[in-house]
Every structure is written in C-alpha cells, then in structure tokens.
Design a protein around this motif. Sequence first.
Motif, PDB file in Angstrom:
ATOM      1  N   GLU A  37     -34.941  10.782  23.563  1.00  0.00           N
ATOM      2  CA  GLU A  37     -33.959  10.726  22.480  1.00  0.00           C
ATOM      3  C   GLU A  37     -32.542  10.483  22.977  1.00  0.00           C
ATOM      4  N   GLU A  38     -32.305  10.654  24.292  1.00  0.00           N
ATOM      5  CA  GLU A  38     -30.968  10.409  24.842  1.00  0.00           C
ATOM      6  C   GLU A  38     -30.796   8.977  25.341  1.00  0.00           C
ATOM      7  N   TRP A  39     -31.811   8.153  25.156  1.00  0.00           N
ATOM      8  CA  TRP A  39     -31.688   6.759  25.591  1.00  0.00           C
ATOM      9  C   TRP A  39     -30.596   6.085  24.772  1.00  0.00           C
ATOM     10  N   PRO A  40     -29.589   5.470  25.408  1.00  0.00           N
ATOM     11  CA  PRO A  40     -28.420   4.996  24.673  1.00  0.00           C
ATOM     12  C   PRO A  40     -28.515   3.570  24.145  1.00  0.00           C
ATOM     13  N   GLY A  41     -29.632   2.911  24.374  1.00  0.00           N
ATOM     14  CA  GLY A  41     -29.753   1.533  23.912  1.00  0.00           C
ATOM     15  C   GLY A  41     -29.791   1.439  22.397  1.00  0.00           C
ATOM     16  N   GLU A  42     -29.617   0.223  21.907  1.00  0.00           N
ATOM     17  CA  GLU A  42     -29.548   0.010  20.465  1.00  0.00           C
ATOM     18  C   GLU A  42     -30.906  -0.278  19.839  1.00  0.00           C
ATOM     19  N   ASP A  43     -31.976  -0.265  20.615  1.00  0.00           N
ATOM     20  CA  ASP A  43     -33.314  -0.544  20.083  1.00  0.00           C
ATOM     21  C   ASP A  43     -34.315   0.488  20.597  1.00  0.00           C
ATOM     22  N   PRO A  44     -34.175   1.761  20.183  1.00  0.00           N
ATOM     23  CA  PRO A  44     -35.097   2.793  20.653  1.00  0.00           C
ATOM     24  C   PRO A  44     -36.518   2.516  20.178  1.00  0.00           C
ATOM     25  N   GLY A  45     -37.486   3.114  20.854  1.00  0.00           N
ATOM     26  CA  GLY A  45     -38.875   2.889  20.498  1.00  0.00           C
ATOM     27  C   GLY A  45     -39.204   3.439  19.121  1.00  0.00           C
ATOM     28  N   ALA A  46     -40.055   2.701  18.394  1.00  0.00           N
ATOM     29  CA  ALA A  46     -40.453   3.136  17.058  1.00  0.00           C
ATOM     30  C   ALA A  46     -41.432   4.314  17.094  1.00  0.00           C
ATOM     31  N   PRO A  47     -42.524   4.261  17.877  1.00  0.00           N
ATOM     32  CA  PRO A  47     -43.408   5.432  17.936  1.00  0.00           C
ATOM     33  C   PRO A  47     -42.719   6.605  18.640  1.00  0.00           C
ATOM     34  N   GLN A  48     -42.989   7.802  18.185  1.00  0.00           N
ATOM     35  CA  GLN A  48     -42.477   8.992  18.867  1.00  0.00           C
ATOM     36  C   GLN A  48     -43.225   9.224  20.176  1.00  0.00           C
TER      37      GLN A  48
END
Length: 528
Positions: free
Chosen positions: A228-239
């Motif tokens: 959840e701390e990944w700062p990119g603008e396209d985080p993964g859709a699946p949890q």
Amino acid sequence: MRTHTGGSRLAAVGAGAALLLTACGDDGAETASAEDGGTLSIYNCEPQNLMPGNNTENCGSRVLEQLFTGLTQIDYETYEAVPAVAESWETEDQTTWTFHLRDDFTFHNGDPVTAQTFVDTFNWVVDPDNAQAGATFHDKFVGYDDVVEGEAQEMEGVRAVDEHTLELELSEPFGQLPVVLTYTSFFPMPEVAFDNMEAFQSSPIGNGRYQMDGEWVHDVEIAMERYEEWPGEDPGAPQRIEWMIYNDVDTAYTDVLAGNLDILGEVPPHRIAGVEDDFGGNWSQHESSRFVYMGFPLYQEEFEDPDLRHAMSLAIDREEIIENIFDGSQTPARSILPPVLPQGRDDACEHCHFDPEAAADLYEDAGGPSELTLYTDSGTGHDEYVEAIGNQWRQNLGIEEIRYESLDFAQYLDLHESEGVTGPYRLGWLLAYPSPQYAMEPLYSAGAPSNYSGYASEEFDELIDQANAADVEEADTIYQEAEDVLLEDLPVIPLWFQDYFIVHSDRVTDVDMDLRSFVRVEDVTVTD
C-alpha cells in the motif's frame, strides 16, 4: 538533447485500482478498498530462482516484475519506456545518461531506494564471484570488462551523483537504454539482500506494487499482497496474488474449468481446439513476440549459398503446418521483427511464402544436398512440426533421406556451442524487452552469444551499430534496414510467431497479455 519526463505515466487501471485511489478519506474506506481488490490465483511454473540479476526465464520473471520496480517501465500500449523510480532522464550523446530518481520509493522493509541502491545492485550483479546470469545485460557500461576480468571492483560508468541522481556512462552510444533498463537484471535490491542472498530469494524484499506474503513454497505457490506504500500512479488492482505452481499444464487447465484456479495463460496446444466449448467467452487469443525458426549451421559448406536457404524457406507451407498441428493458432512469420512491435512489418520477407516450383529450381541450381539431418530439443512438442517440415522438404525439394536428432535442451545448447550441429535446427526467441535491438543483435551479430548459425555480415553489424547509436525515434528505420539484410541473407528461416491462449474463471475480468506472454496480473479485476 534527449529528455524524458514523467508526463506520460501509465494510467491507473482496473476497478480495484480505481477503488484504491478514491478511498483515501479515512481508514474504514481504505480497508474496504483493499478487501474489494480480492484474491487472484494464477498458474505459474516453478521458477529457477527469484534473484533479479540471475533470472532469465519467464517463470521467475513474472513474479519478480510484481515484486520490484526498476528505473523505467514499459507502457504496453506504445511499447515505450516511461518513468518508474526515475521520474525523468536526459542525454546529449546517447552515451552519458542522467536519471533523476523520485524520493518516495521504498523497499518493502521501509528502506529508501536511492541512486546508490542502483550502483550497489548493478555492481553486485556484474561481479563474477556472484555468477549472475543477467550480468551480460550490463556489458555496455564503462568498466564492465574491468570488473568481469577482476581488474576492478566497481564499474566506472555507474555513478551516484547524489542521493537521487544516477549517472550511467556507456562504452558506446545506445539509444535503447531506457527500454533495456526495464529488464529484471536492473531491478534494485536492498542492503539486507547482500547479507544472505539465499534467504533473500526465498522471500525477496522488493520495491514493487506487491510484497511477499511469507516464503516461496517450492512447487506449491508464491503468495504476495499489495504494497500500500507503493508510490506509483498505477497500483495493482487485486489485493492479493497467489501464483499456483503446477508441473502439468493440463491439470491447471482442468482446475480453471472447475473454478479452482482463476487464470491460465498458457493453454497447451492440444486443448486449443476445445477452449470455446469449455469456457464460452472466458478465453482470449494473443499474439506474442515468440519467434520460432529453423536455423542453418553456416560453418557447414553446403549451407553457405543464400539461394539454397531461400529455396528451403520457399518449400515450407507454413499455413498447412499451422492448421494441421496447431489448429490454426500460430501467426505465419513473414519477418524477423515481431509484428506486435511498432517496428514490425507483416510481410517483409520475399522468401517466406510457399512456392514449391521456385523452391525446387533454386535448390537444384544451388546444388542442395540429397541428405539432411534436422535437429531439435526434445520433450517440448517440437518434434512433430520439425518432422512435418522435413516431409515438405523431401516432397518439394526431392531430398532423398532426412534424419532427425532430438536432444534434451542442455545437450542441445552444448551441441550448438561446440558447432556440432550439421544440419537445419529448430530454435525460438522471446523478447525480454520490447526493442528491435533485442530481436536481432543477440542472434545475428558476429560473435554474439546466441548466434548459433555463425552468421557474420559487416553490413548488418554496421546497421545495428547505427541504430543503437541513434535517438530512439530515429532508430526504427535503421533497424528495419538491418532486418532487410537478414531477410535477404536468411541465416534462419522464419516459421511463425507463437500465439498464446488465456482461459479464466467467472471471478475475473480485464485479463490481458503483453508481447512477452506475461498476463498483466496487476490490471485484472476480481469480481467475486
């Protein structure tokens, strides 16, 4: 000056990603969005390893790509390199490149990702004591040879100017560098990795969209949770993503059919005819960059004449083989550059059509041999179509006797490296990154490691050097000129580009694949 900035980042994709981006108001909303992301289960084969610098096969690369983020990443709509850890970069001469890093990327243990991180990682990968298979991808950095030969401990051309500025100096101009840096061998590793690499690859600590949930359970699964701390603008859709490891693809197929597995991205050939009956609308067909070809040992005198090679290409009915053996599921190759690349052309090869009459005349005029031995690797289903090619050569060229040699892959490569192959041989090539440079230079440049044909052309090598030195926008036509040289000399016969079939359960949507045959798991929406 060539400059790239962060203006064309990948857009956020998938319903799960949209929920995450709109749910930052309070803790309750954020928890709900994580739950809504769901759990995705997907087929995978057992990786050789999970070390970024040592991984050269798809089973591990698919996993590593989600655990790590490199300096750059690929926009799979344009196949261009776009910002990732590096928010921008510039070069004036395609030789010295400056990358400006974001200051908000961290590893999954909280350690910051800095310019020195990349310096340490690249030098560790290249150090011959560490025997990393991906070391040669760094061979254009100044000082690479000194480290490999034991004359230096670090590459002179890899420098941290300050905490967030990385300078890379190359031994020759190379405009494809930003695309090459997307490869796994250039993923950053944290300091803790260097203390115990064996422990690290059991549960890699990366800086990617997803982090490990526990250790790699060999031959069973690799599980990861969204970071959840990944700062990119396209985080993964699946949890959550569960890579379920199978040693039998047929079992994976039946598990998707039964609803016990969400996605299989490698439907076995004998199942292709039944996918529509089995899955209704839950399947798709995808072109890839996997290039299948028959090569010639040009160190054998009887294969030196290009007209003989033209004849043998014209004598192959690719469509008949594809229909009879693959149920029409491959794309006939009329080029060497994959058509899925922007630089690819659908019909660039004059000698890649079926013309048995012209083939017979050319073969006779070239004094083609009356006996041949054909080579392939065993246990992977290639024998059937190699024999079909042999039968067509016997019928269309009047070859009297054709023998077949089938070896396990390790022995097969050893035979190539010792120049022990005496006849046409089957091989394939899949792009590690989407560049025409990688589709040609490693296979056909004089002395290149994968140039098993022994092909050498000053004209081709000069064009590759020109294209590599050019700005990326100017290189395309030069790479195509180099391809034209190959298609006239024809050191290998293009056969087809492999299509991949995906099947999936009712639980998922937005299932897509890139040109490397990687399912874009970060984009998949889990609906249940």
